[in-house]
Design a protein around this motif. Structure first.
Motif, PDB file in Angstrom:
ATOM      1  N   LEU A   1      -7.107 -45.842   1.281  1.00 42.93           N
ATOM      2  CA  LEU A   1      -7.649 -44.557   1.722  1.00 42.93           C
ATOM      3  C   LEU A   1      -8.899 -44.694   2.584  1.00 42.93           C
ATOM      4  O   LEU A   1      -9.608 -43.716   2.786  1.00 42.93           O
ATOM      5  CB  LEU A   1      -7.961 -43.630   0.532  1.00 42.93           C
ATOM      6  N   GLU A   2      -9.141 -45.880   3.124  1.00 40.65           N
ATOM      7  CA  GLU A   2     -10.320 -46.070   3.957  1.00 40.65           C
ATOM      8  C   GLU A   2     -10.017 -46.217   5.445  1.00 40.65           C
ATOM      9  O   GLU A   2     -10.851 -45.874   6.279  1.00 40.65           O
ATOM     10  CB  GLU A   2     -11.102 -47.302   3.490  1.00 40.65           C
ATOM     11  N   ALA A   3      -8.848 -46.737   5.803  1.00 47.74           N
ATOM     12  CA  ALA A   3      -8.583 -47.118   7.194  1.00 47.74           C
ATOM     13  C   ALA A   3      -8.605 -45.929   8.148  1.00 47.74           C
ATOM     14  O   ALA A   3      -9.240 -45.985   9.207  1.00 47.74           O
ATOM     15  CB  ALA A   3      -7.248 -47.856   7.301  1.00 47.74           C
ATOM     16  N   ALA A   4      -7.910 -44.850   7.813  1.00 55.01           N
ATOM     17  CA  ALA A   4      -7.850 -43.695   8.714  1.00 55.01           C
ATOM     18  C   ALA A   4      -9.233 -43.093   8.907  1.00 55.01           C
ATOM     19  O   ALA A   4      -9.625 -42.728  10.021  1.00 55.01           O
ATOM     20  CB  ALA A   4      -6.874 -42.652   8.182  1.00 55.01           C
ATOM     21  N   GLY A   5      -9.979 -42.992   7.815  1.00 57.38           N
ATOM     22  CA  GLY A   5     -11.322 -42.446   7.911  1.00 57.38           C
ATOM     23  C   GLY A   5     -12.236 -43.302   8.766  1.00 57.38           C
ATOM     24  O   GLY A   5     -13.016 -42.791   9.574  1.00 57.38           O
ATOM     25  N   ALA A   6     -12.132 -44.620   8.605  1.00 64.22           N
ATOM     26  CA  ALA A   6     -12.964 -45.533   9.390  1.00 64.22           C
ATOM     27  C   ALA A   6     -12.587 -45.500  10.862  1.00 64.22           C
ATOM     28  O   ALA A   6     -13.441 -45.615  11.746  1.00 64.22           O
ATOM     29  CB  ALA A   6     -12.844 -46.944   8.837  1.00 64.22           C
ATOM     30  N   ALA A   7     -11.296 -45.331  11.136  1.00 66.91           N
ATOM     31  CA  ALA A   7     -10.823 -45.298  12.524  1.00 66.91           C
ATOM     32  C   ALA A   7     -11.098 -43.953  13.186  1.00 66.91           C
ATOM     33  O   ALA A   7     -11.004 -43.829  14.415  1.00 66.91           O
ATOM     34  CB  ALA A   7      -9.330 -45.606  12.575  1.00 66.91           C
ATOM     35  N   GLY A   8     -11.396 -42.940  12.387  1.00 63.10           N
ATOM     36  CA  GLY A   8     -11.683 -41.615  12.933  1.00 63.10           C
ATOM     37  C   GLY A   8     -10.464 -40.860  13.385  1.00 63.10           C
ATOM     38  O   GLY A   8     -10.564 -39.894  14.150  1.00 63.10           O
TER      39      GLY A   8
ATOM     40  N   GLY B   1      -9.553 -38.249  -9.248  1.00 67.38           N
ATOM     41  CA  GLY B   1     -10.033 -37.207  -8.348  1.00 67.38           C
ATOM     42  C   GLY B   1     -11.360 -37.569  -7.723  1.00 67.38           C
ATOM     43  O   GLY B   1     -11.581 -37.367  -6.523  1.00 67.38           O
ATOM     44  N   LYS B   2     -12.257 -38.133  -8.522  1.00 59.17           N
ATOM     45  CA  LYS B   2     -13.565 -38.545  -8.011  1.00 59.17           C
ATOM     46  C   LYS B   2     -13.413 -39.654  -6.971  1.00 59.17           C
ATOM     47  O   LYS B   2     -14.034 -39.607  -5.901  1.00 59.17           O
ATOM     48  CB  LYS B   2     -14.434 -39.023  -9.170  1.00 59.17           C
ATOM     49  N   ILE B   3     -12.591 -40.656  -7.270  1.00 57.06           N
ATOM     50  CA  ILE B   3     -12.404 -41.789  -6.348  1.00 57.06           C
ATOM     51  C   ILE B   3     -11.840 -41.316  -5.019  1.00 57.06           C
ATOM     52  O   ILE B   3     -12.338 -41.686  -3.940  1.00 57.06           O
ATOM     53  CB  ILE B   3     -11.475 -42.837  -6.980  1.00 57.06           C
ATOM     54  N   ILE B   4     -10.788 -40.505  -5.069  1.00 59.90           N
ATOM     55  CA  ILE B   4     -10.137 -40.054  -3.838  1.00 59.90           C
ATOM     56  C   ILE B   4     -11.092 -39.208  -3.009  1.00 59.90           C
ATOM     57  O   ILE B   4     -11.188 -39.360  -1.782  1.00 59.90           O
ATOM     58  CB  ILE B   4      -8.841 -39.303  -4.173  1.00 59.90           C
ATOM     59  N   ALA B   5     -11.828 -38.314  -3.664  1.00 58.65           N
ATOM     60  CA  ALA B   5     -12.797 -37.486  -2.931  1.00 58.65           C
ATOM     61  C   ALA B   5     -13.844 -38.362  -2.255  1.00 58.65           C
ATOM     62  O   ALA B   5     -14.180 -38.160  -1.073  1.00 58.65           O
ATOM     63  CB  ALA B   5     -13.458 -36.496  -3.878  1.00 58.65           C
ATOM     64  N   GLU B   6     -14.357 -39.340  -2.975  1.00 54.46           N
ATOM     65  CA  GLU B   6     -15.388 -40.208  -2.401  1.00 54.46           C
ATOM     66  C   GLU B   6     -14.857 -41.035  -1.239  1.00 54.46           C
ATOM     67  O   GLU B   6     -15.592 -41.293  -0.271  1.00 54.46           O
ATOM     68  CB  GLU B   6     -15.970 -41.105  -3.497  1.00 54.46           C
ATOM     69  N   LYS B   7     -13.613 -41.464  -1.302  1.00 50.52           N
ATOM     70  CA  LYS B   7     -13.010 -42.189  -0.185  1.00 50.52           C
ATOM     71  C   LYS B   7     -12.921 -41.288   1.051  1.00 50.52           C
ATOM     72  O   LYS B   7     -13.259 -41.696   2.164  1.00 50.52           O
ATOM     73  CB  LYS B   7     -11.613 -42.695  -0.567  1.00 50.52           C
ATOM     74  N   LEU B   8     -12.461 -40.053   0.843  1.00 51.41           N
ATOM     75  CA  LEU B   8     -12.289 -39.137   1.971  1.00 51.41           C
ATOM     76  C   LEU B   8     -13.631 -38.701   2.538  1.00 51.41           C
ATOM     77  O   LEU B   8     -13.740 -38.429   3.743  1.00 51.41           O
ATOM     78  CB  LEU B   8     -11.473 -37.919   1.538  1.00 51.41           C
ATOM     79  N   ASN B   9     -14.656 -38.635   1.706  1.00 49.53           N
ATOM     80  CA  ASN B   9     -15.981 -38.196   2.171  1.00 49.53           C
ATOM     81  C   ASN B   9     -16.561 -39.117   3.244  1.00 49.53           C
ATOM     82  O   ASN B   9     -17.441 -38.715   4.000  1.00 49.53           O
ATOM     83  CB  ASN B   9     -16.954 -38.118   0.993  1.00 49.53           C
ATOM     84  N   THR B  10     -16.074 -40.348   3.307  1.00 50.88           N
ATOM     85  CA  THR B  10     -16.594 -41.306   4.297  1.00 50.88           C
ATOM     86  C   THR B  10     -15.877 -41.200   5.639  1.00 50.88           C
ATOM     87  O   THR B  10     -16.231 -41.906   6.584  1.00 50.88           O
ATOM     88  CB  THR B  10     -16.456 -42.745   3.780  1.00 50.88           C
TER      89      THR B  10
END
Length: 408
Positions: free
Chosen positions: A261-268, A319-328
């Motif tokens: 859940l980090e790659a898409a967020g990091a790539a924008g 829920g906490k983990i997924i939210a925190e991943k998406l918040n970045t």
């Protein structure tokens, strides 16, 4: 055309030379990369073991002096990966072949995993009949079981190595007739219990002009999608099925690692994420479930797959983990919640229906998600047609706004 062969010429020189001769007899060039450490090669390679060691900032003499085979193989794997990437960038690698036991399988597949999806990769290995995930990872590596150990040429090994060599020739000499479509590409995650949602969303996106690639959320599937996001092959993500995080947190067999859940967020890039199959943790056959989970609620999906229902406290942590991943995330991101159930067996009347567990998940997501993430809640279950079309249209909206949607 050139095939790169990665192997230990100090122990497998005869077998590698045999494969080299067969490939060259078909009019294809061969570049041999020697990764042998312990003694001198049986013939002169194109890239020496010294050059491979140097590529990872060490020396062959140092590796020999240390005498630690495991560390030496790890270093040679890293060096072989550097060499393979250089050869590919210089257009001197059209396919890569490896031959060997556990040591060279680890080294050669390390090199293979650095290469883009679509580059032919074939590993002839004594390890190909067991657990191949450590070698294949999230790449398109074909593994051929050697049946006998790769030690000398005989009627069996010659036939198997020849088949591998000719298969590699066939892959590099015949460009597949694949129609390339100039359409934006969307990666979608799916599980059996979220299939109706994904099928509807996929069809809807394709009607709007997108190409879709569906990934089975089995750990390697999630990692494969994220890898392709990092490579720039995927333009947007419809992450319907985030179940791999349940396995990562609780100890199932289909986890995708802590970076999921980090790659898409990091790539924008635009992403729409949901809670698909977070009601379950995956194990193998029922008797393979660790004893620590005895007394939990299970569902036998098939003889090889056992599902375990997640508890409210586990869902809250998810829920906490997924939210925190998406918040970045640095790009447009939506979190979509299907209030009627997160899987096919989490709806009223089905085995994993548990309103308390779902509520814990949803409340944790609401509590921890930042305002910059769009939160969408629907009263339907995840497989309802309305939910599927809503998330597809939201991703389309994001991608068109970002200028990465289909050209009208």
């Amino acid at each position: 055309m050139a095939v790169v062969i990665v192997g230990t010429l100090d122990t497998k020189g005869e077998e590698i030379g045999f494969a080299k001769d067969i490939i060259e007899a078909q009019g294809v060039d061969v570049h041999v990369v020697d990764v042998g450490v312990m003694s001198e090669p049986e013939f002169e390679p194109d890239t020496s073991a010294s050059e491979v060691a140097k590529a990872t900032d060490t020396t062959l003499d140092h590796l020999r002096d240390e005498g630690n085979r495991g560390e030496a193989m790890e270093a040679m794997g890293e060096g072989a990966a550097v060499v393979a990437q250089q050869l590919y960038e210089e257009e001197e690698l059209d396919g890569i072949l490896g031959l060997g036991g556990s040591g060279n399988t680890s080294v050669a597949t390390t090199a293979m995993r650095t290469l883009p999806v679509g580059v032919p990769k074939l590993m002839v290995s004594t390890m190909a009949s067991g657990d191949t995930e450590p070698y294949v990872g999230a790449r398109d590596i074909a593994m051929l079981y050697s049946v006998a150990d790769i030690e000398g040429l005989n009627q069996l090994s010659q036939k198997i190595i020849a088949n591998a060599a000719l298969a590699m020739v066939g892959m590099v000499a015949n460009e597949p007739d694949v129609e390339l479509k100039d359409r934006p590409t969307v990666g979608i995650t799916m599980f059996g219990v979220t299939t109706p949602c994904v099928q509807t969303a996929r069809e809807h996106l394709e009607e709007m002009g997108y190409e879709t690639i569906v990934f089975h959320a089995t750990g390697t599937g999630g990692r494969a999608m994220e890898s392709l996001v990092e490579e720039g092959i995927i333009d947007g993500v419809l992450d319907v099925t985030t179940t791999e995080w349940a396995d990562e947190l609780i100890g199932g067999v289909l986890n995708a690692g802590p970076d999921r859940l980090e790659a898409a967020g990091a790539a924008g890039i635009p992403q729409v994420v949901s809670t698909g199959a977070l009601d379950m943790v995956n194990f193998g056959p029922r008797d393979s479930v660790p004893e620590e989970f005895e007394g939990r609620q299970f569902y036998i999906h098939n003889p090889q797959v056992t599902l375990m229902r997640t508890k409210p406290e586990e869902n809250a942590e998810l829920g906490k983990i997924i939210a925190e991943k998406l918040n970045t995330a640095t790009g447009p991101t939506a979190l979509t919640i299907p209030l009627g159930g997160v899987s096919m067996i989490d709806i009223e009347g089905e085995d994993f229906h548990d309103p308390e567990a779902d509520t814990a998940l949803f409340e944790a997501l609401r509590d921890h998600i930042h305002e910059n993430i769009e939160l969408i809640e629907l009263e339907t279950d995840i497989n309802d047609e309305t939910f599927a079309t809503t998330i597809a249209e939201k991703l389309d909206e994001y991608m068109r706004t970002a200028g990465t949607g289909p050209v009208s």
